[in-house]
Every structure is written in structure tokens, then in C-alpha cells.
Scaffold this motif. Structure first.
Motif, PDB file in Angstrom:
ATOM      1  N   PRO A  47       0.803  -1.229   0.000  1.00 32.16           N
ATOM      2  CA  PRO A  47       0.000   0.000   0.000  1.00 32.16           C
ATOM      3  C   PRO A  47       0.832   1.274   0.000  1.00 32.16           C
ATOM      4  O   PRO A  47       0.288   2.365  -0.192  1.00 32.16           O
ATOM      5  CB  PRO A  47      -0.828  -0.132   1.288  1.00 32.16           C
ATOM      6  CG  PRO A  47       0.006  -0.992   2.178  1.00 32.16           C
ATOM      7  CD  PRO A  47       0.691  -1.970   1.261  1.00 32.16           C
ATOM      8  N   LEU A  52      -4.163   1.139  -4.118  1.00 30.14           N
ATOM      9  CA  LEU A  52      -5.152   0.177  -3.636  1.00 30.14           C
ATOM     10  C   LEU A  52      -6.409   0.924  -3.224  1.00 30.14           C
ATOM     11  O   LEU A  52      -6.343   1.883  -2.445  1.00 30.14           O
ATOM     12  CB  LEU A  52      -4.571  -0.597  -2.450  1.00 30.14           C
ATOM     13  CG  LEU A  52      -5.457  -1.645  -1.777  1.00 30.14           C
ATOM     14  CD1 LEU A  52      -5.768  -2.790  -2.735  1.00 30.14           C
ATOM     15  CD2 LEU A  52      -4.769  -2.172  -0.511  1.00 30.14           C
ATOM     16  N   ARG A  53      -7.573   0.485  -3.730  1.00 26.82           N
ATOM     17  CA  ARG A  53      -8.796   1.214  -3.429  1.00 26.82           C
ATOM     18  C   ARG A  53     -10.010   0.304  -3.547  1.00 26.82           C
ATOM     19  O   ARG A  53      -9.914  -0.852  -3.993  1.00 26.82           O
ATOM     20  CB  ARG A  53      -8.959   2.389  -4.373  1.00 26.82           C
ATOM     21  CG  ARG A  53      -8.954   2.034  -5.857  1.00 26.82           C
ATOM     22  CD  ARG A  53      -9.623   3.107  -6.691  1.00 26.82           C
ATOM     23  NE  ARG A  53     -11.008   3.303  -6.280  1.00 26.82           N
ATOM     24  CZ  ARG A  53     -11.821   4.190  -6.819  1.00 26.82           C
ATOM     25  NH1 ARG A  53     -11.387   4.992  -7.767  1.00 26.82           N
ATOM     26  NH2 ARG A  53     -13.075   4.301  -6.418  1.00 26.82           N
ATOM     27  N   CYS A 128      -9.161  -1.499   6.341  1.00 28.31           N
ATOM     28  CA  CYS A 128      -8.992  -0.046   6.252  1.00 28.31           C
ATOM     29  C   CYS A 128      -7.752   0.298   5.429  1.00 28.31           C
ATOM     30  O   CYS A 128      -6.645  -0.140   5.743  1.00 28.31           O
ATOM     31  CB  CYS A 128      -8.874   0.530   7.666  1.00 28.31           C
ATOM     32  SG  CYS A 128      -8.291   2.237   7.761  1.00 28.31           S
ATOM     33  N   ILE A 129      -7.962   1.081   4.372  1.00 22.52           N
ATOM     34  CA  ILE A 129      -6.864   1.549   3.524  1.00 22.52           C
ATOM     35  C   ILE A 129      -6.628   3.017   3.851  1.00 22.52           C
ATOM     36  O   ILE A 129      -7.543   3.845   3.756  1.00 22.52           O
ATOM     37  CB  ILE A 129      -7.210   1.391   2.028  1.00 22.52           C
ATOM     38  CG1 ILE A 129      -7.551  -0.071   1.711  1.00 22.52           C
ATOM     39  CG2 ILE A 129      -6.062   1.889   1.155  1.00 22.52           C
ATOM     40  CD1 ILE A 129      -8.180  -0.262   0.346  1.00 22.52           C
ATOM     41  N   ARG A 130      -5.419   3.349   4.261  1.00 24.39           N
ATOM     42  CA  ARG A 130      -5.101   4.741   4.588  1.00 24.39           C
ATOM     43  C   ARG A 130      -3.731   5.110   4.031  1.00 24.39           C
ATOM     44  O   ARG A 130      -3.172   4.359   3.236  1.00 24.39           O
ATOM     45  CB  ARG A 130      -5.177   4.970   6.096  1.00 24.39           C
ATOM     46  CG  ARG A 130      -4.540   3.899   6.953  1.00 24.39           C
ATOM     47  CD  ARG A 130      -4.798   4.136   8.431  1.00 24.39           C
ATOM     48  NE  ARG A 130      -4.542   2.962   9.232  1.00 24.39           N
ATOM     49  CZ  ARG A 130      -4.341   2.985  10.537  1.00 24.39           C
ATOM     50  NH1 ARG A 130      -4.366   4.139  11.189  1.00 24.39           N
ATOM     51  NH2 ARG A 130      -4.130   1.866  11.217  1.00 24.39           N
ATOM     52  N   ALA A 134      -2.306  -0.343   5.056  1.00 28.42           N
ATOM     53  CA  ALA A 134      -3.651  -0.909   5.100  1.00 28.42           C
ATOM     54  C   ALA A 134      -3.689  -1.920   6.233  1.00 28.42           C
ATOM     55  O   ALA A 134      -2.698  -2.614   6.494  1.00 28.42           O
ATOM     56  CB  ALA A 134      -4.017  -1.566   3.774  1.00 28.42           C
ATOM     57  N   CYS A 149      -9.634   6.305   7.486  1.00 24.55           N
ATOM     58  CA  CYS A 149      -9.544   5.396   6.344  1.00 24.55           C
ATOM     59  C   CYS A 149     -10.012   6.126   5.084  1.00 24.55           C
ATOM     60  O   CYS A 149     -11.107   6.678   5.059  1.00 24.55           O
ATOM     61  CB  CYS A 149     -10.423   4.167   6.548  1.00 24.55           C
ATOM     62  SG  CYS A 149     -10.144   3.273   8.091  1.00 24.55           S
ATOM     63  N   THR A 184      -3.123  -8.748   6.896  1.00 23.72           N
ATOM     64  CA  THR A 184      -2.183  -7.624   6.935  1.00 23.72           C
ATOM     65  C   THR A 184      -1.120  -7.836   8.007  1.00 23.72           C
ATOM     66  O   THR A 184      -1.337  -8.516   9.007  1.00 23.72           O
ATOM     67  CB  THR A 184      -2.908  -6.289   7.216  1.00 23.72           C
ATOM     68  OG1 THR A 184      -3.646  -6.387   8.452  1.00 23.72           O
ATOM     69  CG2 THR A 184      -3.871  -5.952   6.090  1.00 23.72           C
ATOM     70  N   VAL A 191       0.086  -6.456   2.558  1.00 24.55           N
ATOM     71  CA  VAL A 191      -1.320  -6.824   2.421  1.00 24.55           C
ATOM     72  C   VAL A 191      -1.392  -8.003   1.464  1.00 24.55           C
ATOM     73  O   VAL A 191      -0.912  -7.930   0.339  1.00 24.55           O
ATOM     74  CB  VAL A 191      -2.160  -5.652   1.859  1.00 24.55           C
ATOM     75  CG1 VAL A 191      -3.623  -6.032   1.791  1.00 24.55           C
ATOM     76  CG2 VAL A 191      -1.960  -4.400   2.697  1.00 24.55           C
ATOM     77  N   VAL A 246     -12.403  -4.683  -4.175  1.00 27.07           N
ATOM     78  CA  VAL A 246     -11.120  -4.052  -3.880  1.00 27.07           C
ATOM     79  C   VAL A 246     -10.186  -4.319  -5.056  1.00 27.07           C
ATOM     80  O   VAL A 246     -10.225  -5.394  -5.656  1.00 27.07           O
ATOM     81  CB  VAL A 246     -10.514  -4.589  -2.558  1.00 27.07           C
ATOM     82  CG1 VAL A 246     -10.205  -6.074  -2.626  1.00 27.07           C
ATOM     83  CG2 VAL A 246      -9.287  -3.791  -2.161  1.00 27.07           C
TER      84      VAL A 246
END
Length: 254
Positions: A47, A52-53, A128-130, A134, A149, A184, A191, A246
Motif C-alpha cells: 500500500p 489500492l482502493r 482499512c486503507i489509509r 492498510a 480510512c 495484513t 497486504v 477491492v
């Protein structure tokens, strides 16, 4: 190569749906692997470098539903879907069952309580992707102190919680399905998305994340609809329409 992948590729070739070109240059690493004599496909994403979304609604307002629909939209932006997987349970109208955040906008709130089905088999969790990381986070931990996130999807049950398998998983279970999920690392830099290429139990599926991949947190996505899009392996599963998806987006001409 397992029969599931072989049949998928044959069908895709016949329909002209296998995507070529950019797949070979993809930075997402996908491998077919075996653990305890069972077949899986695992895709590792970083990530910190990969885009990544999550995807749900197409520009038309309809749900994307299929990997090809996302890819067609991305091509208008000179981008491509390098990897994708269904990412959480959804209602008949394909709206998310639990928390769903896309591009910082909360579309569905977090559901903290127990309920019917696999989703409500607590503890469940949030993916949660930040910024530059992630994480899979247990739902009550997330609800107590929600991180920022950019994208998030809630599903359940958790497969691995702080290095332990979900307490309800039975080693001698006879309930087997094709399953998919995500795990993760502690620092959020690693990830790994996994789909089983044959029917497996929850206990077996949790163990590949903990004992083979060495990941302390892992979350189940689904076992009724488990789908994978990996152009580099010549694979793009199709069938029932999906809800949250995703994926990793890359430039079309990479």
C-alpha cells in the motif's frame, strides 16, 4: 494447476476476456500456492506504492458488479485494473452490509453488534486503507477509535486476531466452501489477498494467513461469492454480480 483456474482460463479465452499487455509489468505479486495440500491463489500488495482502493458505484450510478465494468471505466482514464477481488458481504441490491467508505466518504455505517450469518459471527472486522498502509482491524477496536480510512469495508468473521484463529473455528469442521479474504502485517505495509482454489473450512483458511503467510490479522470476505481478477495469471472470474470490490489501479501504458 488446479482445475478451477484451468476452467476459468479456458472460459475466458473462449470469450476473449483475458486481458494482456500491462499484466506482465504489474507490481502486484500473485502466486498459485499450496498449503496443507490445499490450493490457493495469493496476491501481495504494497500500500506504500500500489494504488489500492475500493469500488462500488459506477459513474452511471449503478453498481459496478463485474471486474470488466471497472476496467472499462478505468480505460477512459488511461488506467487498468491490475488486480481485484470481491471485498465484503452485501444485500440483494448489492449495497454493503456493514461499514463502507470510499474516497473518504462513509456510505454505510459500522455495525458493531452480533447478527445472523458469517458477517455477524463476532469478532468480525474492518479492512482499512489509509496513507501508506492498510490494516485489518477488529470491529470493536475500530469503533472505539476510528482511524482515518480513505477506503474501508467491513466483513466477517475475522480469520486471525492478533495471531490467533477465530475462537469459533473447528479443526474438524465439515463446512467447506471456496473462500476469499485479506490479511495484513503489524505495520500495515504488507497486504495479502487470498482465494482458495478449492473448497476449504474456516479453520483451514485461517491457517494459511497465520501459519503460511505469517500475518497476525486476517479478515474473511465471502464464501458464497469469491472472485478474483489477476491478468498476470490470465484469470478474471465472472458470474454473479458483486457488491464492494477491492483492486489495484495502474497506468494503462506501464
Amino acid at each position: 494447476m488446479c482445475a478451477v483456474i484451468s476452467k476459468t482460463r479456458t472460459a475466458l479465452t473462449a470469450l476473449g476476456l483475458v486481458i494482456s499487455g500491462t499484466a506482465a509489468q504489474s507490481e502486484v505479486t500473485c502466486t498459485e500456492r499450496s498449503f496443507d495440500g490445499l490450493a490457493y491463489t495469493a496476491c501481495e500488495v504494497d500500500p506504500r506504492t500500489d494504488v489500492l482502493r475500493l469500488f462500488l458505484d459506477a459513474p452511471s450510478g449503478e453498481k459496478f458488479g463485474q471486474f470488466s465494468s471497472i476496467d472499462n471505466t478505468l480505460q477512459d482514464e488511461n488506467k487498468v485494473l491490475a488486480f481485484a477481488m470481491n471485498a465484503g458481504m452485501y444485500h440483494d441490491d448489492r449495497a454493503p452490509v456493514g461499514l463502507y467508505i470510499e474516497d473518504g466518504q462513509e456510505i454505510m455505517r459500522v455495525i458493531p453488534n452480533a447478527g445472523p450469518g458469517n458477517f455477524g459471527l463476532l469478532p468480525n472486522g474492518v479492512f482499512c486503507i489509509r496513507e501508506n498502509r492498510a490494516d485489518v482491524i477488529e470491529t470493536l477496536t475500530y469503533a472505539a477509535t476510528p482511524p482515518e480510512c480513505r477506503h474501508a469495508t467491513q466483513s466477517g468473521p475475522m480469520l486471525v486476531i492478533d495471531g490467533d484463529l477465530h475462537p469459533r473455528f473447528l479443526a474438524d469442521s465439515t463446512s467447506r466452501y471456496v473462500r476469499n479474504g485479506v490479511g495484513t502485517s503489524e505495520d500495515g505495509s504488507r497486504v495479502v489477498f487470498v482465494i482458495s482454489d478449492q473448497a476449504v473450512t474456516f479453520h483451514e483458511f485461517g491457517r494459511i494467513f497465520r501459519d503460511d503467510l505469517g500475518l497476525p490479522q486476517a479478515l474473511f470476505f465471502d464464501g458464497s461469492v469469491s472472485r478474483l481478477h489477476v491478468p498476470q495469471l490470465g484469470r478474471s472470474d465472472f458470474g454473479r454480480w458483486m457488491g464492494p470490490i477491492v483492486g489495484v489501479v495502474e497506468p494503462l501504458d506501464r
